[in-house]
Design an enzyme around this catalytic site. Structure first.
Site: not given
Length: 381
Positions: A151, A202, A332
């Site tokens: 990511n 997701s 995050c």
């Protein structure tokens, strides 16, 4: 789709797709009963839920009963890990050093419960080699986690090859989990052919709803969290019908984009334009340094760069003032000062400090790229 001009943080979340959300709302409103209820309203809701699950299964090419609806990628990552706590004997697990915090931090929790956690480092390009995973195996290893697409750097991991290597080099079956959040609908891969035991997805990364995701897990492990028995007892709690439909519709739309050679080609051209435009700005370099404009080792939707002038988080704020939105890495972990993925790759500290992530979607335009480059040039010149 609503497109935010100058938005380059699609890896964190995508702009909501109005068509998807409208249809998901209609589905949820039409069958608003509790899917666990035995009367007709509940049965209709349960049928609608299974219809959404079937749509996801058709898109991913897997049996419907191998899919569980969850609250998102994070829960889909930690549920298989949590199930290890039901095992009568503790052992070891392997996680790559480039995993999302949903996996890394859950592994640390397991470590505090007596499990041994072995971390496998990637090579300088951020790619985890199958032989590195195999060499880390121990007699009591029961779980391995390596993500599909990183990511932060966009590095595509050799998941299929790792699964084959685990099968060949271990006398016992080792549960192999992959975080497929950044791969789904963005790169061509067959979930069934990868050989993984579980995979996380997701919805909001693809225009769907936040708080909704999917877990592929054909060999259902024992659930650590108990409740009302929903999702075949593996993920208890009243089902989120709206989220399930939004996830199913988002997956379907993204995979239709991916299957279209025209749409995929356009995305690849956008990727080349972005890479060449940014690296033509004096001082802007890709991370890893060896990445090229059409490098098939990386997702065409995620890039990591560094600049010679200012820390990445300062650059994020400066571009935000100009209406351009990038990030330093995972949302995050945005408030953390460390960059463990880049550190594991052996990137120089100054480059890590000044690193920034640019991520795109199918809706990213040439005009957006022009605005990013113009704004970035003004800031660092």
């Amino acid at each position: 789709m609503n497109n935010m001009k100058g938005y380059f943080d699609w890896a964190a979340t995508s702009p909501p797709d109005p068509e998807i959300h409208s249809l998901a709302s209609q589905k949820a409103a039409k069958t608003w009963g509790n899917p666990s209820s035995l009367y007709s309203l509940g049965k209709k809701a349960a049928e609608s839920l299974e219809e959404a699950r079937g749509k996801c299964a058709a898109v991913l090419g897997v049996p419907a009963d191998s899919l569980f609806f969850t609250s998102g990628g994070t829960e889909s990552d930690y549920l298989p890990l949590l199930s290890l706590l039901r095992r009568p004997v503790k052992g070891s697990l392997i996680v790559s050093a480039v995993e999302h915090s949903a996996v890394i931090n859950q592994a640390k929790m397991l470590e505090s419960c007596g499990w041994k956690v072995i971390t496998v480092r990637p090579d300088g390009n951020g790619i985890v080699k199958p032989e590195s995973v195999v060499s880390a195996l121990q007699e009591d290893t029961v779980f391995v986690a390596v993500m599909t697409v990183n990511n932060e750097t966009g590095a595509i991991q050799p998941v299929k090859e790792i699964a084959a290597a685990l099968s060949k080099n271990s006398r016992r079956h080792i549960h192999f989990h992959t975080d497929a959040v950044q791969g789904a609908g963005k790169i061509l891969f067959s979930l069934k052919e990868t050989g993984v035991d579980s995979a996380a997805f997701s919805g909001h990364k693809l225009g769907g709803a936040r708080g909704a995701g999917l877990l592929y897990c054909p060999r259902q492990p024992e659930a650590f969290i108990s409740g009302g028995g929903q999702e075949r007892g593996f993920r208890p709690g009243t089902e989120n019908l709206y989220g399930a439909w939004a996830t199913a519709l988002a997956l379907e739309k993204a995979y239709n984009h991916l299957k279209s050679s025209e749409t995929r080609g356009k995305a690849e051209e956008t990727s080349k334009l972005l890479f060449n435009s940014l690296t033509s700005i004096p001082g802007i370099r890709p991370l890893p340094a060896g990445r090229t404009e059409s490098d098939t080792r990386f997702s065409p939707f995620i890039f990591q760069f560094t600049n010679p002038v200012m820390p990445g988080e300062v650059l994020v704020r400066a571009l935000s003032d100009k209406g351009v939105f990038i990030s330093t890495g995972s949302a995050c972990s945005a408030r953390k000062k460390t960059r463990p993925v880049l550190q594991a790759m052996g990137i120089a500290e100054k480059d890590i400090l000044n690193a920034f992530r640019v991520s795109t979607g199918y809706e990213t335009t040439e005009e957006d790229i022009g605005l990013l480059c113009k704004s970035l040039s003004e800031i660092i010149s």
